[in-house]
Design a protein around this motif. Structure first.
Motif, short mmCIF file in Angstrom:
data_model
loop_
_atom_site.label_atom_id
_atom_site.label_comp_id
_atom_site.label_asym_id
_atom_site.label_seq_id
_atom_site.Cartn_x
_atom_site.Cartn_y
_atom_site.Cartn_z
N VAL A 24 36.48 32.28 40.77
CA VAL A 24 36.10 33.39 39.78
C VAL A 24 36.35 32.98 38.07
O VAL A 24 35.65 33.11 37.36
N SER A 25 37.53 32.42 37.92
CA SER A 25 37.80 32.06 36.65
C SER A 25 36.62 31.00 36.09
O SER A 25 36.19 31.00 35.05
N ALA A 26 36.25 30.14 36.87
CA ALA A 26 35.27 29.00 36.45
C ALA A 26 34.05 29.94 36.19
O ALA A 26 33.33 29.48 35.34
N ASP A 27 33.63 30.56 36.99
CA ASP A 27 32.37 31.36 36.75
C ASP A 27 32.50 32.32 35.63
O ASP A 27 31.64 32.46 34.68
N LEU A 28 33.57 32.97 35.32
CA LEU A 28 34.07 33.84 34.50
C LEU A 28 33.74 33.04 33.10
O LEU A 28 33.20 33.66 31.93
N ALA A 29 34.29 32.02 33.14
CA ALA A 29 33.86 31.29 31.63
C ALA A 29 32.58 31.12 31.14
O ALA A 29 32.42 31.00 29.87
N ALA A 30 31.47 31.23 31.94
CA ALA A 30 30.27 31.22 31.55
C ALA A 30 29.87 32.34 30.92
O ALA A 30 28.91 32.23 30.31
N GLY A 60 44.13 32.75 39.05
CA GLY A 60 43.71 32.13 40.32
C GLY A 60 42.91 33.30 41.12
O GLY A 60 43.12 34.49 40.86
N ASP A 61 42.26 32.91 42.22
CA ASP A 61 41.49 33.89 42.94
C ASP A 61 42.62 34.78 43.76
O ASP A 61 42.44 35.86 43.92
N LEU A 62 43.60 33.96 44.40
CA LEU A 62 44.60 34.71 45.28
C LEU A 62 45.29 35.73 44.47
O LEU A 62 45.52 36.80 44.76
N ASP A 63 45.76 35.20 43.14
CA ASP A 63 46.31 35.91 42.22
C ASP A 63 45.60 37.13 41.80
O ASP A 63 46.14 38.17 41.55
N LEU A 64 44.54 36.93 41.67
CA LEU A 64 43.50 38.08 41.21
C LEU A 64 43.68 39.08 42.16
O LEU A 64 43.29 40.33 41.72
N ALA A 65 43.71 38.93 43.44
CA ALA A 65 43.66 40.10 44.33
C ALA A 65 44.80 40.96 44.06
O ALA A 65 44.89 42.07 44.10
N THR A 66 45.98 40.29 43.85
CA THR A 66 47.17 41.13 43.36
C THR A 66 46.93 41.90 41.99
O THR A 66 47.29 43.26 42.06
N HIS A 67 46.08 41.35 41.05
CA HIS A 67 46.00 42.11 39.85
C HIS A 67 45.02 43.25 40.09
O HIS A 67 44.96 44.37 39.70
N LEU A 68 43.95 43.01 41.03
CA LEU A 68 43.09 43.97 41.33
C LEU A 68 43.72 45.25 42.05
O LEU A 68 43.33 46.17 41.72
N LEU A 103 32.84 42.13 47.91
CA LEU A 103 33.03 41.87 46.69
C LEU A 103 33.16 40.47 46.50
O LEU A 103 34.16 39.72 46.63
N GLY A 104 31.98 39.93 46.10
CA GLY A 104 32.12 38.21 46.19
C GLY A 104 32.89 37.67 45.05
O GLY A 104 33.05 38.39 43.90
N ASP A 105 33.44 36.43 45.22
CA ASP A 105 34.07 35.68 44.07
C ASP A 105 33.25 35.85 42.77
O ASP A 105 33.66 35.93 41.87
N LEU A 106 31.94 35.10 42.97
CA LEU A 106 31.25 34.76 41.85
C LEU A 106 30.97 36.34 41.21
O LEU A 106 30.48 36.22 39.83
N ASP A 107 30.57 37.28 41.96
CA ASP A 107 30.35 38.68 41.74
C ASP A 107 31.16 39.16 40.79
O ASP A 107 31.02 39.77 39.96
N LEU A 108 32.55 39.04 41.19
CA LEU A 108 33.74 39.52 40.78
C LEU A 108 33.73 39.22 39.00
O LEU A 108 34.20 39.86 38.33
N ALA A 109 33.32 37.79 38.80
CA ALA A 109 33.33 37.54 37.44
C ALA A 109 32.73 38.11 36.70
O ALA A 109 32.80 38.71 35.51
N THR A 110 31.37 38.65 37.23
CA THR A 110 30.54 39.66 36.20
C THR A 110 31.23 40.88 36.08
O THR A 110 31.30 41.37 34.83
N HIS A 111 32.08 41.34 37.10
CA HIS A 111 32.52 42.89 37.08
C HIS A 111 33.81 42.49 36.06
O HIS A 111 33.93 43.53 35.34
N LEU A 112 34.58 41.41 36.15
CA LEU A 112 35.39 41.31 35.12
C LEU A 112 35.05 41.19 33.78
O LEU A 112 35.75 41.80 32.85
N ALA A 113 34.11 40.52 33.51
CA ALA A 113 33.49 40.31 32.08
C ALA A 113 33.27 41.82 31.54
O ALA A 113 33.60 42.17 30.52
#
Lengths: 322, 322
Positions: A79-85, A96-104, B95-105
């Motif tokens: 997720v982080s890698a894609d978010l950077a775009a 982290g992806d697993l950590d993100l589950a906790t945050h969500l 809720l896909g990982d890559l899709d989640l990046a969009t939601h987070l942004a």
């Protein structure tokens, strides 16, 4: 036994894990309340991140990334890698992806109106903390965020700590929100009703110091009839881990076992401690403090593994019992 | 040329992609404004999910999961899988990982105070929509969420659509928040100033119908001097894709090319359309509508691939130009 621990992240989590191992053998049925620092918390990309609470849950839940000390084992960062775009900033903060589950999950419950305490209890259920006799409490349900004054102004603690590796000279730490914060439900009672209050080798400034700064907590620690004892996070003049020296420097405290003890202070003279456990490398400090009215002892305080840490916890409880 | 498309998710996105391919060849420099339905949006696990906006971005940005029609190519669901262990509900919603990046942004920017239009513009930058002559606008910056009345009360559209696959009989659709919503900046002008307004084969009830329900939009479509033409989402009595029949049934409209045309209605008689493009399977409907004062034609309307869809867009523009 009813024990209460004032904890930061990695050091406090490892200490508590050792404490539980010791209690499981010697005092089954004991209740451990962990009061966690939430001063490092932040909103990041719209979700609520609580680094110390999470490190505690993952460590006590058997899911922590052992070498790293925080975050989840077998973590990834898709997720982080894609978010950077999307160019959203804070790309230096590992989410982290697993950590993100906790945050969500936490963010969902906070947005539904639950308090941080309530959300933490729900998250803790997954990690079976209650089954281990542990109750994990945030120090406060109100947001308190540690900011650091550096050249150019205030930045969030995580920016100073993670992005700048504490290398920017810090002038002071400001707990934003402290004036509107109060101790979370159960926190003051856990200190008052404990058989002992324990300070693990967490950062004395930005972890334990922040907890003590929450209105009412320092007063409760000072007033409790339980002994209050701590383990020095400094061994032979250097922090075992992390960047405590930079934090101590900012508040003018020397990064030594004695310096931190004096900073906390003896309870009968207005401080928060009755006893201080130091490393064998600081045996002279133990003697000096003992001569000055402290309960003090020296032992090997390096938390190498769970058995070693259980032994340290045992020594600390022995100090409390003196 | 200045074209404005009122779009739902998959069908509208594919149509627009074909339209752009057609324009690139025949009218370079054209400007396409896509007004997206946001009635399927929701807060899920604390983040803002906008299914139709995202399907449009991913499709026009070349990143869509082609077979599926929505979501990202090479998607994974590591976060979702872990989140399920916290028992947060909605586990049936992918809720896909890559899709989640969009939601987070998006959530980050909304929480910072940006409007949905502004957040959408920032997200669109990554997908190079402007370079393709596309401006993507949400129908409204205010939250409007479609709920479905079923036995037992109202549920969110996504719950009806994704969880129940539209199998629970729907009594009606309610756009929650519509009374406090207005068209997003640029929406009404894009309809008024267009050379043509196009209705892709999106769901006439819960996609285009929701857009038209936003205060001011139906009026602008009725008032524009541009021709307003659409492609039937029904071929030979069945929706090409999705569950439009269930939606049409709920509002008492027959799931036929003619039924949908009559539901939209001819502009000169109080409706929103001047022309209706149907499939060759419905050639009789085209003749019937033509005899009734409509601009109408029949062609192969199955959007098999981009070239086929470009041809459909060309036919629709030809209909608009009649």
């Amino acid at each position: 036994m009813k024990l209460t621990v004032l904890s930061g992240g990695v050091g406090g989590a490892r200490f508590t894990r050792g404490l539980l191992a010791h209690l499981a053998r010697t005092a089954p049925g004991s209740q451990v309340t962990v009061i966690a620092n939430t001063g490092d918390d932040m909103w990041l990309h719209g979700v609520r991140v609580c680094p110390d609470l999470d490190t505690l849950m993952y460590t006590l839940g058997g899911a922590v990334h052992e070498e790293q000390g925080w975050g989840r084992r077998e973590e990834s960062s898709r997720v982080s890698a894609d978010l950077a775009a999307y160019d959203v900033g804070w790309e230096w903060f590992t989410l982290g992806d697993l950590d993100l589950a906790t945050h969500l999950a936490r963010t969902q419950w906070l947005r539904e109106g639950l308090t941080l305490s309530e959300a933490t209890a729900r998250l803790s259920a997954r990690w079976r903390l209650a089954e281990q006799g542990v109750r994990l409490l945030p120090m406060s349900d109100q947001p308190v965020e540690t900011h650091v004054e550096v050249d150019g102004g205030l930045i969030h603690f995580e920016e100073w700590w993670v992005r700048h590796r504490a290398a920017l000279p810090a002038r002071r730490f400001v707990q934003v929100g402290l004036d509107r914060a109060s101790a979370a439900p159960g926190v003051l009672a856990a200190i008052t009703d404990a058989d002992a209050v324990l300070l693990p080798p967490s950062n004395p400034v930005v972890s334990v110091g922040t907890i003590l700064a929450v209105p009412g907590i320092r007063e409760a620690v000072r007033a409790t009839r339980a002994p209050v004892v701590g383990v020095s996070p400094i061994i032979g003049g250097a922090p075992v881990r992390g960047m405590a020296a930079e934090c101590l420097a900012a508040i003018g405290v020397s990064a030594t076992a004695e310096g931190v003890a004096r900073h906390y202070g003896l309870r009968e003279r207005g401080g928060v401690l009755d006893g201080w456990l130091v490393d064998t490398a600081d045996a002279a400090t133990a003697e000096l403090l003992a001569a000055d009215g402290w309960r003090s002892a020296a032992t090997d305080t390096l938390m190498r593994d769970v058995p070693a840490t259980a032994r340290i916890a045992a020594e600390l409880l022995a100090l409390a019992g003196r």
